[in-house]
Design a protein around this motif. Structure first.
Motif, PDB file in Angstrom:
ATOM      1  N   ASP A 133       0.834  -1.196   0.000  1.00 36.97           N
ATOM      2  CA  ASP A 133       0.000   0.000   0.000  1.00 36.97           C
ATOM      3  C   ASP A 133       0.881   1.264   0.000  1.00 36.97           C
ATOM      4  N   TRP A 134       0.310   2.309  -0.562  1.00 40.53           N
ATOM      5  CA  TRP A 134       0.878   3.650  -0.425  1.00 40.53           C
ATOM      6  C   TRP A 134      -0.067   4.468   0.455  1.00 40.53           C
ATOM      7  N   TYR A 135       0.503   5.088   1.462  1.00 42.28           N
ATOM      8  CA  TYR A 135      -0.217   6.017   2.319  1.00 42.28           C
ATOM      9  C   TYR A 135       0.411   7.397   2.151  1.00 42.28           C
ATOM     10  N   ARG A 136      -0.299   8.407   2.606  1.00 44.78           N
ATOM     11  CA  ARG A 136       0.283   9.745   2.640  1.00 44.78           C
ATOM     12  C   ARG A 136      -0.194  10.479   3.884  1.00 44.78           C
ATOM     13  N   GLN A 137       0.629  11.414   4.324  1.00 41.22           N
ATOM     14  CA  GLN A 137       0.271  12.243   5.463  1.00 41.22           C
ATOM     15  C   GLN A 137       0.656  13.683   5.171  1.00 41.22           C
ATOM     16  N   ALA A 138      -0.365  14.513   5.089  1.00 41.08           N
ATOM     17  CA  ALA A 138      -0.166  15.940   4.873  1.00 41.08           C
ATOM     18  C   ALA A 138       0.011  16.626   6.232  1.00 41.08           C
ATOM     19  N   PRO A 139       0.637  17.789   6.241  1.00 42.76           N
ATOM     20  CA  PRO A 139       0.841  18.502   7.508  1.00 42.76           C
ATOM     21  C   PRO A 139      -0.479  18.736   8.240  1.00 42.76           C
ATOM     22  N   GLY A 140      -0.505  18.348   9.501  1.00 41.98           N
ATOM     23  CA  GLY A 140      -1.686  18.561  10.321  1.00 41.98           C
ATOM     24  C   GLY A 140      -2.830  17.608  10.066  1.00 41.98           C
ATOM     25  N   LYS A 141      -2.599  16.604   9.237  1.00 47.71           N
ATOM     26  CA  LYS A 141      -3.670  15.657   8.906  1.00 47.71           C
ATOM     27  C   LYS A 141      -3.258  14.238   9.264  1.00 47.71           C
ATOM     28  N   ARG A 191      -2.702  10.211   8.607  1.00 46.49           N
ATOM     29  CA  ARG A 191      -2.224   9.398   7.488  1.00 46.49           C
ATOM     30  C   ARG A 191      -3.417   8.736   6.816  1.00 46.49           C
ATOM     31  N   GLU A 192      -3.432   8.725   5.485  1.00 45.76           N
ATOM     32  CA  GLU A 192      -4.534   8.141   4.736  1.00 45.76           C
ATOM     33  C   GLU A 192      -4.024   7.196   3.667  1.00 45.76           C
ATOM     34  N   LEU A 193      -4.846   6.193   3.385  1.00 43.29           N
ATOM     35  CA  LEU A 193      -4.517   5.232   2.341  1.00 43.29           C
ATOM     36  C   LEU A 193      -4.745   5.875   0.975  1.00 43.29           C
ATOM     37  N   VAL A 194      -3.754   5.774   0.119  1.00 42.27           N
ATOM     38  CA  VAL A 194      -3.845   6.332  -1.233  1.00 42.27           C
ATOM     39  C   VAL A 194      -4.185   5.251  -2.251  1.00 42.27           C
ATOM     40  N   ALA A 195      -3.434   4.149  -2.204  1.00 45.78           N
ATOM     41  CA  ALA A 195      -3.624   3.076  -3.169  1.00 45.78           C
ATOM     42  C   ALA A 195      -3.028   1.797  -2.613  1.00 45.78           C
ATOM     43  N   GLY A 196      -3.576   0.680  -3.059  1.00 48.41           N
ATOM     44  CA  GLY A 196      -3.062  -0.602  -2.618  1.00 48.41           C
ATOM     45  C   GLY A 196      -3.052  -1.608  -3.753  1.00 48.41           C
ATOM     46  N   ILE A 197      -2.145  -2.554  -3.678  1.00 51.38           N
ATOM     47  CA  ILE A 197      -2.095  -3.646  -4.646  1.00 51.38           C
ATOM     48  C   ILE A 197      -1.855  -4.930  -3.874  1.00 51.38           C
ATOM     49  N   ARG A 198      -2.711  -5.870  -4.095  1.00 51.73           N
ATOM     50  CA  ARG A 198      -2.644  -7.140  -3.373  1.00 51.73           C
ATOM     51  C   ARG A 198      -1.575  -8.034  -3.980  1.00 51.73           C
ATOM     52  N   SER A 199      -1.244  -9.084  -3.273  1.00 51.74           N
ATOM     53  CA  SER A 199      -0.248 -10.021  -3.794  1.00 51.74           C
ATOM     54  C   SER A 199      -0.723 -10.643  -5.101  1.00 51.74           C
ATOM     55  N   GLY A 200      -2.018 -10.771  -5.250  1.00 52.39           N
ATOM     56  CA  GLY A 200      -2.572 -11.340  -6.470  1.00 52.39           C
ATOM     57  C   GLY A 200      -2.727 -10.349  -7.603  1.00 52.39           C
ATOM     58  N   GLY A 201      -2.479  -9.065  -7.313  1.00 52.48           N
ATOM     59  CA  GLY A 201      -2.499  -8.056  -8.364  1.00 52.48           C
ATOM     60  C   GLY A 201      -3.691  -7.119  -8.368  1.00 52.48           C
ATOM     61  N   SER A 202      -4.728  -7.408  -7.595  1.00 54.44           N
ATOM     62  CA  SER A 202      -5.873  -6.502  -7.575  1.00 54.44           C
ATOM     63  C   SER A 202      -5.483  -5.189  -6.905  1.00 54.44           C
ATOM     64  N   THR A 203      -6.144  -4.115  -7.319  1.00 54.09           N
ATOM     65  CA  THR A 203      -5.785  -2.782  -6.836  1.00 54.09           C
ATOM     66  C   THR A 203      -6.997  -2.052  -6.269  1.00 54.09           C
ATOM     67  N   ASN A 204      -6.722  -1.053  -5.463  1.00 58.81           N
ATOM     68  CA  ASN A 204      -7.769  -0.180  -4.947  1.00 58.81           C
ATOM     69  C   ASN A 204      -7.171   1.207  -4.771  1.00 58.81           C
ATOM     70  N   TYR A 205      -8.045   2.221  -4.862  1.00 62.11           N
ATOM     71  CA  TYR A 205      -7.602   3.607  -4.799  1.00 62.11           C
ATOM     72  C   TYR A 205      -8.536   4.441  -3.934  1.00 62.11           C
ATOM     73  N   ALA A 206      -7.975   5.461  -3.312  1.00 59.70           N
ATOM     74  CA  ALA A 206      -8.802   6.460  -2.662  1.00 59.70           C
ATOM     75  C   ALA A 206      -9.553   7.238  -3.738  1.00 59.70           C
ATOM     76  N   ASP A 207     -10.756   7.660  -3.420  1.00 61.98           N
ATOM     77  CA  ASP A 207     -11.557   8.393  -4.403  1.00 61.98           C
ATOM     78  C   ASP A 207     -10.824   9.637  -4.912  1.00 61.98           C
ATOM     79  N   SER A 208     -10.049  10.257  -4.052  1.00 65.29           N
ATOM     80  CA  SER A 208      -9.390  11.506  -4.413  1.00 65.29           C
ATOM     81  C   SER A 208      -8.301  11.350  -5.462  1.00 65.29           C
ATOM     82  N   VAL A 209      -7.849  10.123  -5.697  1.00 63.30           N
ATOM     83  CA  VAL A 209      -6.768   9.916  -6.662  1.00 63.30           C
ATOM     84  C   VAL A 209      -7.174   9.033  -7.836  1.00 63.30           C
TER      85      VAL A 209
END
Length: 119
Positions: free
Chosen positions: A35-43, A45-63
């Motif tokens: 997974d990729w997470y991000r943390q903006a100043p004062g906020k 940490r949020e999940l940005v995107a993920g990829i499973r071992s099998g290859g499936s992916t998921n994304y935050a709506d914002s990206v």
């Protein structure tokens, strides 16, 4: 040595692109969900995107439609291609590795890479 090392961050103008990389060592990379997470100043940490071992992916709506996560198991590396970057994407981006069903205490984190998007 077990570690995750991110790279590829930097300063970019709005509308530009960056590709982040996260190189893993000391683990059986192909078995891990990444997974990729991000943390903006004062906020939080949020999940940005993920990829499973099998290859499936998921994304935050914002990206969705702008970011693409991928992995190269031969290189033990996960990537985050970020296009059409916006100032609100400015954050420290972290790579996370975990085995599905394993305790959270066994998750791995990288040190983070800073992405700054100027308007």
């Amino acid at each position: 040595q077990v570690q995750l090392v991110e790279s590829g961050g930097g300063l970019v103008q709005a509308g530009g692109s960056l590709r982040l990389s996260c190189a893993a060592s000391g683990i059986r990379f192909s078995s891990y969900d990444m997974d990729w997470y991000r943390q903006a100043p004062g906020k939080q940490r949020e999940l940005v995107a993920g990829i499973r071992s099998g290859g499936s992916t998921n994304y935050a709506d914002s990206v969705k439609g702008r970011f693409t996560i991928s992995r190269d198991n031969a290189k033990n590396t996960v990537y985050l291609q970020m296009n059409n970057l916006k100032p609100e994407d400015t954050a420290v981006y972290y790579c996370n590795a975990k085995v599905a069903g394993a305790p959270r205490s066994l998750e791995l984190w990288g040190q983070g890479t800073l992405v700054t998007v100027s308007s």
